[in-house]
Design an enzyme around this catalytic site. Structure first.
Site, PDB file in Angstrom:
ATOM      1  N   SER A 324       0.857  -1.191   0.000  1.00 22.84           N
ATOM      2  CA  SER A 324       0.000   0.000   0.000  1.00 22.84           C
ATOM      3  C   SER A 324       0.892   1.240   0.000  1.00 22.84           C
ATOM      4  O   SER A 324       1.763   1.362  -0.861  1.00 22.84           O
ATOM      5  CB  SER A 324      -0.942  -0.034   1.207  1.00 22.84           C
ATOM      6  N   HIS A 351      -1.987  -0.911  -3.809  1.00 20.18           N
ATOM      7  CA  HIS A 351      -3.099   0.029  -3.671  1.00 20.18           C
ATOM      8  C   HIS A 351      -2.682   1.368  -4.275  1.00 20.18           C
ATOM      9  O   HIS A 351      -1.938   2.135  -3.667  1.00 20.18           O
ATOM     10  CB  HIS A 351      -3.467   0.205  -2.197  1.00 20.18           C
ATOM     11  N   ASP A 447      -5.437  -5.412   5.323  1.00 20.51           N
ATOM     12  CA  ASP A 447      -5.599  -6.141   4.069  1.00 20.51           C
ATOM     13  C   ASP A 447      -4.413  -7.077   3.852  1.00 20.51           C
ATOM     14  O   ASP A 447      -3.256  -6.650   3.897  1.00 20.51           O
ATOM     15  CB  ASP A 447      -5.711  -5.158   2.897  1.00 20.51           C
TER      16      ASP A 447
END
Length: 504
Positions: A324, A351, A447
């Site tokens: 991310s 992400h 996540d």
């Protein structure tokens, strides 16, 4: 203590708008603004802000060059104010690879309905940047020359990224030829077939071998064949006069009679046909309800696979990576050290906004020995290839002709993310069993933790980035606390581990 922020943007309207947003937060204080790159460098060094909001398209010194100098003199967590123009996107990707904390799209590129979301995201990212481990990871010592007088690896990396900016400008859009363009080599001249000349009269021998309906009708008109007749047709209505003899007249009338007979047959069979269709529909409904009952009794899965297909045994291994905030820099450190003959495929969920994924994959492909690309639906996985999940779609693994392939689909957010790391990790565990190497890099949230847990239970290898190199030690920390991590390594040692693992 409040977070001290510096805004650098050449638009007076945007500086004022962002200043109003920051003043509404009790945890943030604005210490200054800059209208060009030169002012941004000066104020970043002397005012020493906690976070910088930096536009990349500015006069005198552009934002990318200003960011490079700021990172060399006084490394500061920087959030890029980006638009969706190609030039700005390329510069934004370069900034992320150099070490920019994160990015945010300018309010001008968003609709009026999304302005409240912009305010919320901006404040959240500023607070995250101020509390990150950025200052501990990036230090001035990284930019000082060593005893031999050579620049350290960090500065060489920055120079390479700027060379990539020149490379992007040299790329010209491919000329797509229209399908309607005439090409001499593709032209084929078709010769018209000569018209067959036949007699107007029909003999009794011609009638033999025909159907009873045709025989009966032609016998009726056989006696009057010598008398030519004229009939009206569609061609005559268009202004063209055409005469037909009796032979043509017979064929036309016969075809009309045949159509009427077919209509009668259809009407008689219509009720029977309806009943057969209704039976098929009821049968399909019964099968569907049975399937729904079976699916409801089974535990739900995040990922999609091809239903009704047995999973073949896969002999090879696979590497799956989730990242991310801060991921582009960590991914570059890992992927650029992997050799050309790496025997496993690599799938990455990063992400990132949809506009940034393609330039990021393009840069890594140019500067890595292995192939890097954006994944495509139903694409068979190949060794020594890195597949980036496109933004806005979940990526999972299934099988195609006994070979593992990629499945892309639009689904509900998992852990507030699309694509989700959990979706990828769980599908990899389902297909590859204990032959999965899962890596969880820098980022916030949970996540990837559930997927890593499943891989760990199936006997796969799980790795988390250590606090030493993770800018945001969120996702790796949650996985470590769950007890599902086999190894905790900095990003440069993860690369070495993958290379060593490929030899045995």
């Amino acid at each position: 203590m409040k977070t001290r922020v510096l805004i650098a943007d050449d638009s007076a309207f945007l500086r004022k708008r962002i200043s109003e947003i920051l003043s509404s937060s009790d945890e943030i204080v604005l210490i200054g603004t800059a209208k060009n790159g030169k002012e941004a460098i000066k104020k970043a060094i002397y005012q020493n802000p906690d976070v910088i909001l930096l536009d990349l398209m500015m006069p005198k010194i552009n934002g990318l060059e200003a960011f490079r100098r700021i990172m060399a003199e006084n490394p500061t967590p920087t959030i890029i104010l980006s638009s969706i123009s190609p030039q700005t996107l390329d510069s934004s990707v370069q900034a992320l690879l150099i070490g920019a904390f994160d990015y945010i799209l300018k309010p001008g590129t968003l609709g009026a309905k999304k302005l409240p979301d912009f305010r919320k995201n901006l404040i959240e990212k500023i607070l995250l940047a101020s509390n990150s481990r950025f200052n501990k990871i990036y230090g001035k010592m990284e930019y000082e020359k060593d005893s031999t007088g050579n620049l350290p690896f960090r500065q060489q990396w920055v120079d390479e990224v700027f060379e990539f900016g020149k490379y992007l400008k040299e790329i010209k859009p491919s000329k797509i030829q229209s399908k309607n363009v005439f090409k001499a080599e593709n032209y084929v001249e078709y010769k018209k077939k000569p018209k067959q000349v036949t007699d107007n009269k029909i003999s009794k021998e011609d009638i033999e071998g025909q159907s009873e309906l045709q025989k009966e009708y032609k016998n009726r008109l056989h006696e009057n064949l010598d008398k030519p007749k004229k009939i009206e047709s569609d061609i005559q209505k268009r202004g063209k006069s055409t005469s037909f003899d009796d032979k043509d007249n017979i064929d036309v009338l016969y075809q009309n009679l045949l159509r009427k007979e077919k209509r009668r047959e259809k009407k008689s069979d219509k009720s029977v046909h309806k009943q057969s269709i209704l039976k098929e529909i009821e049968h399909k409904k019964d099968i569907r309800t049975q399937k729904i009952r079976i699916e409801d009794s089974q535990p739900k899965k995040y990922f999609k696979t091809i239903s009704g297909r047995k999973i073949p045994k896969i002999d090879s291994k696979i590497v799956v990576i989730g990242a991310s905030v801060g991921g582009p820099k960590a991914l570059r450190m890992i992927l650029q050290g992997i050799p050309r003959n790496f025997p496993y495929p690599i799938i990455v969920v990063q992400h990132l906004n949809e506009h940034f994924i393609s330039p990021l994959a393009q840069y890594l492909n140019k500067n890595s020995e292995i192939k890097v690309k954006v994944a495509e639906h139903y694409e068979i996985l190949r060794p020594s290839t890195v597949y980036f999940a496109p933004s806005g779609r979940h990526i999972s693994i299934s099988t195609k002709k006994k070979s593992p392939c990629i499945i892309l689909y639009k689904g509900k957010p998992v852990n507030s993310c699309v694509p989700s790391v959990d979706v990828l990790f769980e599908s990899a565990s389902e297909i590859y069993k204990n032959k999965v190497i899962a890596i969880l890099l820098t980022g916030m949230g949970e996540d990837g933790v559930n997927g890593m847990k499943k891989i760990h239970e199936n006997g796969g290898i799980t790795i988390s980035e250590s606090e030493e190199t993770a800018i945001l030690f969120g996702m790796p920390k949650f996985a470590i606390e769950e007890g599902v991590v086999d190894r905790i390594l900095p990003n440069y040692k993860i690369r070495d581990f993958l290379v060593q693992k490929s030899y045995y």
